[in-house]
Write a protein that holds these residues in place. Structure first.
Motif, PDB file in Angstrom:
ATOM      1  N   LEU B 243     -15.435  12.343   2.230  1.00 43.48           N
ATOM      2  CA  LEU B 243     -15.112  11.489   1.081  1.00 43.48           C
ATOM      3  C   LEU B 243     -14.335  12.365   0.104  1.00 43.48           C
ATOM      4  O   LEU B 243     -14.904  13.227  -0.569  1.00 43.48           O
ATOM      5  CB  LEU B 243     -16.398  10.942   0.442  1.00 43.48           C
ATOM      6  N   GLY B 244     -13.033  12.154   0.073  1.00 35.52           N
ATOM      7  CA  GLY B 244     -12.175  12.998  -0.754  1.00 35.52           C
ATOM      8  C   GLY B 244     -11.643  14.178   0.032  1.00 35.52           C
ATOM      9  O   GLY B 244     -12.067  15.306  -0.179  1.00 35.52           O
ATOM     10  N   THR B 245     -10.716  13.934   0.928  1.00 32.61           N
ATOM     11  CA  THR B 245     -10.198  15.023   1.765  1.00 32.61           C
ATOM     12  C   THR B 245      -9.417  16.028   0.918  1.00 32.61           C
ATOM     13  O   THR B 245      -8.923  15.704  -0.160  1.00 32.61           O
ATOM     14  CB  THR B 245      -9.246  14.478   2.853  1.00 32.61           C
ATOM     15  N   THR B 246      -9.300  17.241   1.443  1.00 33.30           N
ATOM     16  CA  THR B 246      -8.600  18.288   0.695  1.00 33.30           C
ATOM     17  C   THR B 246      -7.107  17.998   0.555  1.00 33.30           C
ATOM     18  O   THR B 246      -6.564  18.155  -0.542  1.00 33.30           O
ATOM     19  CB  THR B 246      -8.833  19.654   1.361  1.00 33.30           C
ATOM     20  N   PRO B 247      -6.418  17.586   1.597  1.00 32.45           N
ATOM     21  CA  PRO B 247      -4.982  17.350   1.402  1.00 32.45           C
ATOM     22  C   PRO B 247      -4.692  16.261   0.369  1.00 32.45           C
ATOM     23  O   PRO B 247      -3.875  16.468  -0.525  1.00 32.45           O
ATOM     24  CB  PRO B 247      -4.487  16.947   2.794  1.00 32.45           C
ATOM     25  N   SER B 248      -5.356  15.094   0.478  1.00 33.88           N
ATOM     26  CA  SER B 248      -4.920  13.953  -0.341  1.00 33.88           C
ATOM     27  C   SER B 248      -6.049  13.177  -1.008  1.00 33.88           C
ATOM     28  O   SER B 248      -5.819  12.111  -1.562  1.00 33.88           O
ATOM     29  CB  SER B 248      -4.116  12.985   0.531  1.00 33.88           C
ATOM     30  N   CYS B 249      -7.274  13.677  -0.959  1.00 34.84           N
ATOM     31  CA  CYS B 249      -8.429  12.960  -1.531  1.00 34.84           C
ATOM     32  C   CYS B 249      -8.570  11.554  -0.931  1.00 34.84           C
ATOM     33  O   CYS B 249      -8.741  10.559  -1.647  1.00 34.84           O
ATOM     34  CB  CYS B 249      -8.346  12.896  -3.060  1.00 34.84           C
ATOM     35  N   ALA B 250      -8.526  11.486   0.385  1.00 36.51           N
ATOM     36  CA  ALA B 250      -8.735  10.224   1.106  1.00 36.51           C
ATOM     37  C   ALA B 250     -10.223  10.058   1.434  1.00 36.51           C
ATOM     38  O   ALA B 250     -10.958  11.040   1.481  1.00 36.51           O
ATOM     39  CB  ALA B 250      -7.918  10.220   2.387  1.00 36.51           C
ATOM     40  N   PHE B 251     -10.592   8.791   1.675  1.00 40.27           N
ATOM     41  CA  PHE B 251     -12.009   8.473   1.883  1.00 40.27           C
ATOM     42  C   PHE B 251     -12.209   7.802   3.235  1.00 40.27           C
ATOM     43  O   PHE B 251     -11.688   6.707   3.471  1.00 40.27           O
ATOM     44  CB  PHE B 251     -12.505   7.548   0.762  1.00 40.27           C
ATOM     45  N   ASP B 252     -12.989   8.449   4.110  1.00 42.62           N
ATOM     46  CA  ASP B 252     -13.325   7.808   5.379  1.00 42.62           C
ATOM     47  C   ASP B 252     -14.168   6.560   5.111  1.00 42.62           C
ATOM     48  O   ASP B 252     -14.883   6.478   4.113  1.00 42.62           O
ATOM     49  CB  ASP B 252     -14.116   8.780   6.276  1.00 42.62           C
ATOM     50  N   LYS B 253     -14.094   5.620   6.048  1.00 38.72           N
ATOM     51  CA  LYS B 253     -14.779   4.332   5.865  1.00 38.72           C
ATOM     52  C   LYS B 253     -16.235   4.442   6.311  1.00 38.72           C
ATOM     53  O   LYS B 253     -16.619   3.926   7.369  1.00 38.72           O
ATOM     54  CB  LYS B 253     -14.062   3.242   6.670  1.00 38.72           C
ATOM     55  N   THR B 254     -17.039   5.098   5.521  1.00 37.84           N
ATOM     56  CA  THR B 254     -18.413   5.382   5.950  1.00 37.84           C
ATOM     57  C   THR B 254     -19.263   4.119   6.108  1.00 37.84           C
ATOM     58  O   THR B 254     -20.226   4.133   6.870  1.00 37.84           O
ATOM     59  CB  THR B 254     -19.103   6.345   4.972  1.00 37.84           C
ATOM     60  N   GLU B 255     -18.919   3.058   5.402  1.00 41.96           N
ATOM     61  CA  GLU B 255     -19.702   1.821   5.578  1.00 41.96           C
ATOM     62  C   GLU B 255     -19.520   1.244   6.968  1.00 41.96           C
ATOM     63  O   GLU B 255     -20.429   0.603   7.497  1.00 41.96           O
ATOM     64  CB  GLU B 255     -19.291   0.781   4.533  1.00 41.96           C
ATOM     65  N   GLU B 256     -18.344   1.440   7.564  1.00 39.33           N
ATOM     66  CA  GLU B 256     -18.126   0.999   8.954  1.00 39.33           C
ATOM     67  C   GLU B 256     -18.650   2.032   9.955  1.00 39.33           C
ATOM     68  O   GLU B 256     -19.162   1.689  11.014  1.00 39.33           O
ATOM     69  CB  GLU B 256     -16.631   0.874   9.277  1.00 39.33           C
ATOM     70  N   LEU B 257     -18.462   3.297   9.593  1.00 38.72           N
ATOM     71  CA  LEU B 257     -18.729   4.382  10.544  1.00 38.72           C
ATOM     72  C   LEU B 257     -20.221   4.687  10.665  1.00 38.72           C
ATOM     73  O   LEU B 257     -20.717   5.049  11.737  1.00 38.72           O
ATOM     74  CB  LEU B 257     -17.980   5.648  10.102  1.00 38.72           C
ATOM     75  N   GLY B 258     -20.923   4.545   9.532  1.00 31.77           N
ATOM     76  CA  GLY B 258     -22.342   4.877   9.506  1.00 31.77           C
ATOM     77  C   GLY B 258     -23.163   4.106  10.524  1.00 31.77           C
ATOM     78  O   GLY B 258     -23.901   4.706  11.317  1.00 31.77           O
ATOM     79  N   PRO B 259     -23.056   2.758  10.551  1.00 30.01           N
ATOM     80  CA  PRO B 259     -23.846   2.003  11.526  1.00 30.01           C
ATOM     81  C   PRO B 259     -23.542   2.412  12.967  1.00 30.01           C
ATOM     82  O   PRO B 259     -24.438   2.501  13.803  1.00 30.01           O
ATOM     83  CB  PRO B 259     -23.418   0.556  11.260  1.00 30.01           C
ATOM     84  N   LEU B 260     -22.277   2.715  13.234  1.00 31.27           N
ATOM     85  CA  LEU B 260     -21.911   3.159  14.580  1.00 31.27           C
ATOM     86  C   LEU B 260     -22.631   4.468  14.920  1.00 31.27           C
ATOM     87  O   LEU B 260     -23.199   4.617  16.012  1.00 31.27           O
ATOM     88  CB  LEU B 260     -20.387   3.337  14.660  1.00 31.27           C
ATOM     89  N   CYS B 261     -22.604   5.418  13.987  1.00 35.20           N
ATOM     90  CA  CYS B 261     -23.291   6.694  14.216  1.00 35.20           C
ATOM     91  C   CYS B 261     -24.782   6.457  14.460  1.00 35.20           C
ATOM     92  O   CYS B 261     -25.374   7.056  15.362  1.00 35.20           O
ATOM     93  CB  CYS B 261     -23.110   7.634  13.024  1.00 35.20           C
ATOM     94  N   ASN B 262     -25.381   5.611  13.653  1.00 37.25           N
ATOM     95  CA  ASN B 262     -26.810   5.319  13.816  1.00 37.25           C
ATOM     96  C   ASN B 262     -27.104   4.738  15.198  1.00 37.25           C
ATOM     97  O   ASN B 262     -28.038   5.167  15.875  1.00 37.25           O
ATOM     98  CB  ASN B 262     -27.305   4.360  12.726  1.00 37.25           C
ATOM     99  N   GLU B 263     -26.261   3.772  15.621  1.00 36.07           N
ATOM    100  CA  GLU B 263     -26.469   3.163  16.955  1.00 36.07           C
ATOM    101  C   GLU B 263     -26.349   4.184  18.073  1.00 36.07           C
ATOM    102  O   GLU B 263     -27.053   4.126  19.071  1.00 36.07           O
ATOM    103  CB  GLU B 263     -25.402   2.084  17.217  1.00 36.07           C
ATOM    104  N   GLU B 264     -25.415   5.109  17.893  1.00 33.24           N
ATOM    105  CA  GLU B 264     -25.135   6.071  18.959  1.00 33.24           C
ATOM    106  C   GLU B 264     -25.993   7.326  18.861  1.00 33.24           C
ATOM    107  O   GLU B 264     -25.746   8.303  19.574  1.00 33.24           O
ATOM    108  CB  GLU B 264     -23.650   6.463  18.916  1.00 33.24           C
TER     109      GLU B 264
END
Lengths: 480, 480
Positions: B243-264
């Motif tokens: 959340l807030g990458t070094t090059p450009s302060c971009a934000f990964d979509k953790t609301e989409e990614l989190g459930p996937l990680c939990n399932e897997e």
């Protein structure tokens, strides 16, 4: 808080610091609190609006001090010393103000360059072989790590990388995982827990070499293990020698072990976390003999060389080995001087990316004490340890459990482990002095480490009187 | 140096610190020195005898200052901010005086307990889900790491250990090495280099997930990679979201990614090193949504929350996962309260063994600013970034290269990478302001980060005037 208020509060804080350290003896060295004591003393949330500075300072005495183990009290004899001196504290104030992050040369050239030169200064004080120094053309050099644990880990990771590359070069059919599964590292059965932890982190096997009657690793036992492991198809690649073990300050025989490591293409790292500071004295320098065979060497000036935590000094013979293991250069960290060959980017030498300007502390301390002052400080501690040893030896109820070489005395009551556990329990409960135990050859042993900067003979004498008084009471009890 | 002299020198140092910070703007922000400049300015060896303190202080200006990149100058716009505030510096002075080493509860209970409570305070400011807080009965909790690199590494190692145990429980025929060779970690192709480095240290594969046009990882791409890897027999086990990458302060979509990680059954770690501080403002808190799916979360108050380096805050949902990975208890570190369940021994939570009393800095800063003061500080920086964005957008020669969400503006001259490299080179050579570049979609981009505590609108305006002046000169040249 603006600069004007900081000038006032800062000067008050200077006095608070001096008052604390001047009167530290009046405080019980070990706190009388139960786990969880602090939570109920402060609010459950941060304040919405700013508070008064005076209230915070009052809370230091009300909330913090009751829960402090006073490491700089002359009644503190636990663990190993942690360094503290006024010049180091002054340098740390300056470090906080400059507040640069020295991950690369360009991020603050002075931060990197002073560190390289200070590590050369310190290396010369230790009479390290020239190959460990950076100089202007050297292949070696020094770096400040946070702790000895990190230095050990970095050396193990560098060794792992070097071993994998070397083995793959001659066995191109072996996968990296296959090599990793056969790599084996070694250390003393007396080594610090952080050494074993480094191997766990690095995902390699680590075997503990049994020590002799002085708790030292010797060549014969080590060679036997290496030969057996090679016969079993394993790949010995790393040995972490200890000079000054944590339990008893024992010294591995690096003069015998080093040549063996060199022959076997094993990386030898020397961990002298505590003892290393003493090597600035010519009379203790022979304890470091064998370092010429090592690939890396580390000790903690933040333990015994008057430089406040954190400052763990590490040298490598070939800095390419260390930085080659993990070099990464994203564009936002590149800078134009990077490829000049003269530049050190310390981020490649360590686990963290960021780093404070810690070499300022070294510079202030070395200059304010001079080598003579530092040597005098080490010698005084060793004399006091010998004084304590004599007191123990003169009392037939006690025994000395390991050679007293530097500032640590391992001793115990002749008798059961339980008896000694009871003695330590009483010592801890009285809170007049503070010690911790160790285990040597299955025996529960008390460690008496000379720690405080301002310790004098009368503190040692008083500590011994206290121990013998508690012993007297303990031995009076019916069950003994 | 005795206490009396320290009182005098300490007060002088307080003034030196205040003078430095009050007048920092008068210094060129970036130093004009060549690599190796410092070595020739000081002796080649430490002095034999003590020197005068005055000489050391004179040398600060002569030797150190010419080589400093002034991170706290309002003309510094490079990297990301590093925090600095007077309350934090006062707390650090106290920290140096107490000088305890907080590796276990017993080593200084206040050091451990204040840290646990401060991480709860901070967690509440961020509205972290309850499960990340320690409270009195929680399974989660927070810890101060030195840097985000160490937090990432600790999370990866904990995830590795957990995955190996879980897989071995159902596949008893698989060796640890076999499992390790199949484990695969993921992170954004925009993630910090320290994430890839953590995987190298941990000896596991790491794959970089391509990002969308906003430089964010999205679920579809990530899921595709995970499915393919599983089909290839690999074992996905860890995802480091940014959340807030070094090059450009971009934000990964953790609301989409989190459930996937939990399932897997994949550990999700969130690295919000820079951006995390902003989440104390309700208007920026939605950026943290999805943290409820994470196993661990980290950000650096030492970047943007006025707490001097080092202070990297990390929380885990189950502290047993973290400490279970590497718990080791030699006798000299055991203490009687250890097994009470109420006690935290932070040495199990981190790479180093030793640790300073860093929570004092948090306590002083939170109380001297209050939540309102901290929020106001964040908001001011964001407003200034937007102001700079407007200036860039109003100039048709330039383009904005990424969404401006917090305090970072990525921009460039419309035209070739070489043109932008030349512009940055001029900026660096002028030393009036300092920026560093990044690469976005193959383009060379300038990063303008709002950094200094005392930055005001006029600094931003002046910086832009300077950039446009240099641009004007550059575009005048025949080759453009």
């Amino acid at each position: 808080m603006d600069a004007e208020e900081f000038r006032r509060r800062g000067k008050e804080m200077v006095d608070l610091v001096a008052d604390y350290l001047e009167n530290i003896e009046d405080r019980p060295v070990y706190p009388d609190v139960e786990p969880g004591y602090l939570r109920s003393l402060i609010p459950t949330e941060a304040p919405q609006d700013p508070e008064n500075y005076e209230d915070i300072i009052k809370d230091v005495e009300r909330v913090i001090m009751p829960g402090i183990t006073h490491w700089h009290s002359p009644n503190f004899f636990a663990y190993f010393p942690t360094a503290s001196s006024y010049p180091a504290m002054l340098a740390d104030m300056l470090c906080g103000a400059i507040g640069c992050i020295g991950f690369s040369w360009a991020a603050s050239p002075a931060c990197t360059e002073l560190e390289t030169v200070m590590l050369d200064w310190l290396g010369k004080m230790l009479q390290l072989p020239e190959c460990f120094l950076a100089g202007t053309h050297g292949q070696g050099g020094g770096v400040i790590q946070g702790t000895a644990s990190e230095a050990t880990l970095m050396s193990l990771l560098a060794a792992r990388c070097k071993a994998v590359r070397r083995i793959q070069a001659t066995n191109s059919d072996m996968s990296e995982m296959e090599i990793l599964s056969k790599l084996v590292a070694y250390t003393s059965d007396q080594a610090h827990s952080s050494v074993e932890r480094a191997a766990l982190i690095g995902g390699v096997k680590m075997k503990k070499v049994p020590t002799d009657e002085h708790y030292a690793v010797r060549k014969d036992m080590f060679m036997k293990m290496v030969e057996e492991d090679k016969a079993d198809g394993l790949l010995p690649f790393y040995f972490c020698a200890t000079l000054g073990t944590t339990p008893s300050c024992a010294f591995d025989k690096t003069e015998e072990l080093g040549p063996l490591c060199n022959e076997e293409n094993m990386w030898m790292h020397i961990d002298a976390a505590y003892a290393g500071s003493a090597f600035i004295c010519p009379e203790f320098r022979p304890l470091l003999n064998g370092v010429e065979f090592a690939d890396s060497f580390n000790f903690n000036p933040h333990k015994w060389l008057l430089i406040n935590f954190d400052c763990s000094a590490m040298w490598v013979k070939k800095r390419a080995d260390l930085i080659g293991a993990f070099k990464m250069d994203p564009l936002y960290l590149k800078h134009e001087n990077q490829e000049s060959g003269l530049v050190t980017d310390y981020r490649h030498w360590q686990i963290p990316l960021g780093r404070r300007f810690r070499s300022l502390k070294m510079w202030f301390v070395f200059r304010m004490y001079g080598l003579n002052g530092l040597q005098a400080y080490i010698r005084k501690h060793v004399v006091l340890a010998k004084e304590f040893e004599s007191l123990v030896r003169a009392d037939k109820r006690f025994e000395i459990c390991a050679d007293v070489v530097l500032g640590l005395v391992c001793f115990r009551l002749k008798g059961s482990n339980e008896l000694n556990q009871n003695l330590l329990k009483r010592i801890t409960q009285c809170r007049e002095i503070h010690l911790v135990p160790c285990q040597l050859s299955g025996r529960f042993v008390l460690r008496f480490a000379i720690c405080a900067r301002k310790i004098e003979s009368h503190h040692v004498q008083k500590a011994w009187q206290h121990i013998t008084q508690l012993t007297f009471e303990l031995l009076q009890e019916p069950e003994h």
